[in-house]
Motif scaffolding. Structure first.
Motif, PDB file in Angstrom:
ATOM      1  N   SER A 237      -6.306  -8.792   8.152  1.00 13.50           N
ATOM      2  CA  SER A 237      -5.597 -10.074   8.213  1.00 13.50           C
ATOM      3  C   SER A 237      -4.675 -10.122   9.414  1.00 13.50           C
ATOM      4  O   SER A 237      -4.568 -11.131  10.100  1.00 13.50           O
ATOM      5  CB  SER A 237      -4.801 -10.291   6.923  1.00 13.50           C
ATOM      6  OG  SER A 237      -5.653 -10.339   5.803  1.00 13.50           O
ATOM      7  N   THR A 238      -4.000  -9.007   9.679  1.00 12.99           N
ATOM      8  CA  THR A 238      -3.096  -8.944  10.826  1.00 12.99           C
ATOM      9  C   THR A 238      -3.856  -9.086  12.129  1.00 12.99           C
ATOM     10  O   THR A 238      -3.449  -9.794  13.045  1.00 12.99           O
ATOM     11  CB  THR A 238      -2.323  -7.618  10.822  1.00 12.99           C
ATOM     12  OG1 THR A 238      -1.578  -7.515   9.601  1.00 12.99           O
ATOM     13  CG2 THR A 238      -1.376  -7.524  11.998  1.00 12.99           C
TER      14      THR A 238
ATOM     15  N   ASP B  37      -5.852   2.189  -0.197  1.00 21.62           N
ATOM     16  CA  ASP B  37      -6.735   2.170   0.982  1.00 21.62           C
ATOM     17  C   ASP B  37      -7.288   0.766   1.220  1.00 21.62           C
ATOM     18  O   ASP B  37      -7.295   0.264   2.352  1.00 21.62           O
ATOM     19  CB  ASP B  37      -7.918   3.127   0.783  1.00 21.62           C
ATOM     20  CG  ASP B  37      -7.495   4.586   0.705  1.00 21.62           C
ATOM     21  OD1 ASP B  37      -6.417   4.927   1.231  1.00 21.62           O
ATOM     22  OD2 ASP B  37      -8.256   5.376   0.116  1.00 21.62           O
ATOM     23  N   LEU B  38      -7.770   0.148   0.139  1.00 25.84           N
ATOM     24  CA  LEU B  38      -8.364  -1.187   0.265  1.00 25.84           C
ATOM     25  C   LEU B  38      -7.308  -2.228   0.628  1.00 25.84           C
ATOM     26  O   LEU B  38      -7.557  -3.122   1.438  1.00 25.84           O
ATOM     27  CB  LEU B  38      -9.056  -1.562  -1.051  1.00 25.84           C
ATOM     28  CG  LEU B  38     -10.301  -0.730  -1.402  1.00 25.84           C
ATOM     29  CD1 LEU B  38     -10.766  -1.040  -2.817  1.00 25.84           C
ATOM     30  CD2 LEU B  38     -11.428  -1.010  -0.404  1.00 25.84           C
ATOM     31  N   MET B  39      -6.125  -2.110   0.035  1.00 25.87           N
ATOM     32  CA  MET B  39      -5.046  -3.040   0.354  1.00 25.87           C
ATOM     33  C   MET B  39      -4.649  -2.920   1.822  1.00 25.87           C
ATOM     34  O   MET B  39      -4.439  -3.925   2.511  1.00 25.87           O
ATOM     35  CB  MET B  39      -3.836  -2.757  -0.540  1.00 25.87           C
ATOM     36  CG  MET B  39      -2.700  -3.759  -0.389  1.00 25.87           C
ATOM     37  SD  MET B  39      -1.262  -3.327  -1.419  1.00 25.87           S
ATOM     38  CE  MET B  39      -1.983  -3.482  -3.063  1.00 25.87           C
ATOM     39  N   LEU B  40      -4.584  -1.698   2.308  1.00 28.14           N
ATOM     40  CA  LEU B  40      -4.223  -1.467   3.707  1.00 28.14           C
ATOM     41  C   LEU B  40      -5.309  -1.991   4.634  1.00 28.14           C
ATOM     42  O   LEU B  40      -5.013  -2.583   5.675  1.00 28.14           O
ATOM     43  CB  LEU B  40      -4.013   0.029   3.934  1.00 28.14           C
ATOM     44  CG  LEU B  40      -3.376   0.463   5.250  1.00 28.14           C
ATOM     45  CD1 LEU B  40      -1.999  -0.162   5.407  1.00 28.14           C
ATOM     46  CD2 LEU B  40      -3.291   1.979   5.320  1.00 28.14           C
ATOM     47  N   ALA B  41      -6.579  -1.796   4.246  1.00 31.04           N
ATOM     48  CA  ALA B  41      -7.682  -2.295   5.067  1.00 31.04           C
ATOM     49  C   ALA B  41      -7.673  -3.816   5.135  1.00 31.04           C
ATOM     50  O   ALA B  41      -7.847  -4.405   6.211  1.00 31.04           O
ATOM     51  CB  ALA B  41      -9.013  -1.794   4.496  1.00 31.04           C
TER      52      ALA B  41
ATOM     53  N   PRO C 214       0.812  -1.222   0.000  1.00 27.90           N
ATOM     54  CA  PRO C 214       0.000   0.000   0.000  1.00 27.90           C
ATOM     55  C   PRO C 214       0.842   1.267   0.000  1.00 27.90           C
ATOM     56  O   PRO C 214       0.480   2.260  -0.626  1.00 27.90           O
ATOM     57  CB  PRO C 214      -0.826  -0.122   1.289  1.00 27.90           C
ATOM     58  CG  PRO C 214      -0.097  -1.105   2.144  1.00 27.90           C
ATOM     59  CD  PRO C 214       0.575  -2.046   1.199  1.00 27.90           C
ATOM     60  N   GLY C 215       1.989   1.246   0.706  1.00 33.07           N
ATOM     61  CA  GLY C 215       2.834   2.429   0.728  1.00 33.07           C
ATOM     62  C   GLY C 215       3.369   2.784  -0.639  1.00 33.07           C
ATOM     63  O   GLY C 215       3.424   3.962  -1.023  1.00 33.07           O
ATOM     64  N   GLY C 216       3.760   1.771  -1.414  1.00 39.08           N
ATOM     65  CA  GLY C 216       4.226   2.010  -2.770  1.00 39.08           C
ATOM     66  C   GLY C 216       3.142   2.599  -3.641  1.00 39.08           C
ATOM     67  O   GLY C 216       3.396   3.511  -4.444  1.00 39.08           O
ATOM     68  N   LEU C 217       1.914   2.093  -3.494  1.00 36.80           N
ATOM     69  CA  LEU C 217       0.800   2.638  -4.273  1.00 36.80           C
ATOM     70  C   LEU C 217       0.503   4.080  -3.878  1.00 36.80           C
ATOM     71  O   LEU C 217       0.265   4.936  -4.737  1.00 36.80           O
ATOM     72  CB  LEU C 217      -0.447   1.773  -4.083  1.00 36.80           C
ATOM     73  CG  LEU C 217      -0.505   0.462  -4.850  1.00 36.80           C
ATOM     74  CD1 LEU C 217      -1.841  -0.232  -4.600  1.00 36.80           C
ATOM     75  CD2 LEU C 217      -0.317   0.681  -6.347  1.00 36.80           C
TER      76      LEU C 217
ATOM     77  N   PHE D 179     -12.846   2.839  10.724  1.00 39.78           N
ATOM     78  CA  PHE D 179     -11.899   3.899  10.404  1.00 39.78           C
ATOM     79  C   PHE D 179     -11.312   3.698   9.008  1.00 39.78           C
ATOM     80  O   PHE D 179     -11.168   4.654   8.235  1.00 39.78           O
ATOM     81  CB  PHE D 179     -10.789   3.954  11.450  1.00 39.78           C
ATOM     82  CG  PHE D 179     -11.249   4.414  12.808  1.00 39.78           C
ATOM     83  CD1 PHE D 179     -12.065   5.527  12.931  1.00 39.78           C
ATOM     84  CD2 PHE D 179     -10.883   3.733  13.957  1.00 39.78           C
ATOM     85  CE1 PHE D 179     -12.501   5.959  14.174  1.00 39.78           C
ATOM     86  CE2 PHE D 179     -11.307   4.162  15.202  1.00 39.78           C
ATOM     87  CZ  PHE D 179     -12.120   5.277  15.309  1.00 39.78           C
ATOM     88  N   ARG D 180     -10.938   2.453   8.682  1.00 37.79           N
ATOM     89  CA  ARG D 180     -10.399   2.186   7.343  1.00 37.79           C
ATOM     90  C   ARG D 180     -11.459   2.444   6.269  1.00 37.79           C
ATOM     91  O   ARG D 180     -11.163   2.975   5.192  1.00 37.79           O
ATOM     92  CB  ARG D 180      -9.913   0.742   7.253  1.00 37.79           C
ATOM     93  CG  ARG D 180      -8.723   0.399   8.130  1.00 37.79           C
ATOM     94  CD  ARG D 180      -7.474   1.107   7.714  1.00 37.79           C
ATOM     95  NE  ARG D 180      -6.336   0.760   8.563  1.00 37.79           N
ATOM     96  CZ  ARG D 180      -5.212   1.464   8.619  1.00 37.79           C
ATOM     97  NH1 ARG D 180      -5.066   2.545   7.873  1.00 37.79           N
ATOM     98  NH2 ARG D 180      -4.226   1.104   9.421  1.00 37.79           N
ATOM     99  N   LEU D 181     -12.714   2.067   6.562  1.00 43.66           N
ATOM    100  CA  LEU D 181     -13.798   2.276   5.606  1.00 43.66           C
ATOM    101  C   LEU D 181     -14.036   3.762   5.367  1.00 43.66           C
ATOM    102  O   LEU D 181     -14.297   4.185   4.230  1.00 43.66           O
ATOM    103  CB  LEU D 181     -15.079   1.621   6.118  1.00 43.66           C
ATOM    104  CG  LEU D 181     -16.341   1.794   5.266  1.00 43.66           C
ATOM    105  CD1 LEU D 181     -16.149   1.180   3.887  1.00 43.66           C
ATOM    106  CD2 LEU D 181     -17.553   1.178   5.964  1.00 43.66           C
TER     107      LEU D 181
END
Length: 225
Positions: A220-221, A211-215, A19-22, A159-161
């Motif tokens: 998963s974590t 955003d979606l990748m991070l969510a 996500p950081g790269g994106l 919060f992610r949503l």
């Protein structure tokens, strides 16, 4: 020469992972396209000085421009924190991830301030302050469950949503700008104006994907903890 090119390719590939790269890919596209559009507009007034002046105006020519530029710096910084936090085939670094969230929330506050100064209250409220609230909530890392529209959800998911949803008004407004340019596409000048909305749309899609990748990664974590 081949090894140097391969080294640069490897370096770029590493910078664009996760996500950081994106996020930083979108940040780079947005920054370069904005500066290029300003320089292109000034080119018709002849002289390098006009191009330099237009670039300066875009970056720091007003309080609004300065706020957006500093916000961009925070977004690049947060993107780098996310990149380092989410390494392939490794557990994410929660501390770096939260630093990324906090830096992104600070950037979003400054972005909201800049957009408000530019007279865009809707984008200031959503792309700025709604985005900031979602990132700040993620940085705090609440473990409780909250109710949203009658559904009980983990606070972290809400919060992610909210960050994902904060992109929607900007996407709709950008689509409107693209549609408006299509209606007046006869002169060549209209084609030049249409480049920036298209670049903005690309950025928004990249950021939403991050955003979606991070969510998904955060969920998963949490499930594996």
């Amino acid at each position: 020469m081949v090894s140097a090119t391969k080294g640069v390719g490897t370096w770029l590939g590493d910078r664009l992972k996760g996500p950081g790269g994106l996020y930083n890919l979108g940040n780079a596209v947005g920054l370069v396209s904005g500066i290029a559009a300003s320089a292109q507009a000034a080119r018709h007034r002849a002289g390098v000085s006009h191009v330099v002046a237009a670039t300066w105006d875009y970056v720091a020519g007003s309080p609004a421009a300065a706020a957006v530029t500093v916000a961009t710096v925070f977004f690049f910084w947060s993107g780098e924190e996310y990149r380092r936090a989410w390494r392939p085939r490794q557990a994410s670094d929660r501390n770096r991830n939260r630093r990324g969230d906090l830096l992104s929330s600070l950037g979003a506050v400054l972005l909201g301030l800049g957009l408000a100064l530019l007279g865009n209250p809707l984008l200031a409220a959503t792309s700025g302050f709604m985005h900031a609230a979602g990132k700040l909530g993620s940085a705090i890392g609440l473990e409780s469950r909250l109710r949203l529209f009658g559904w009980s959800m983990p606070a972290s998911d809400i919060f992610r949503l909210s960050v994902v949803l904060s992109r929607i008004p900007a996407i709709l407004l950008t689509l409107g700008a693209i549609a408006s340019d299509f209606e007046t596409l006869a002169p060549s000048a209209a084609l030049e104006r249409s480049v920036l909305p298209w670049a903005t749309m690309i950025c928004l899609c990249i950021w939403a994907g991050a955003d979606l990748m991070l969510a998904r990664g955060s969920r998963s974590t949490a499930n594996s903890a």
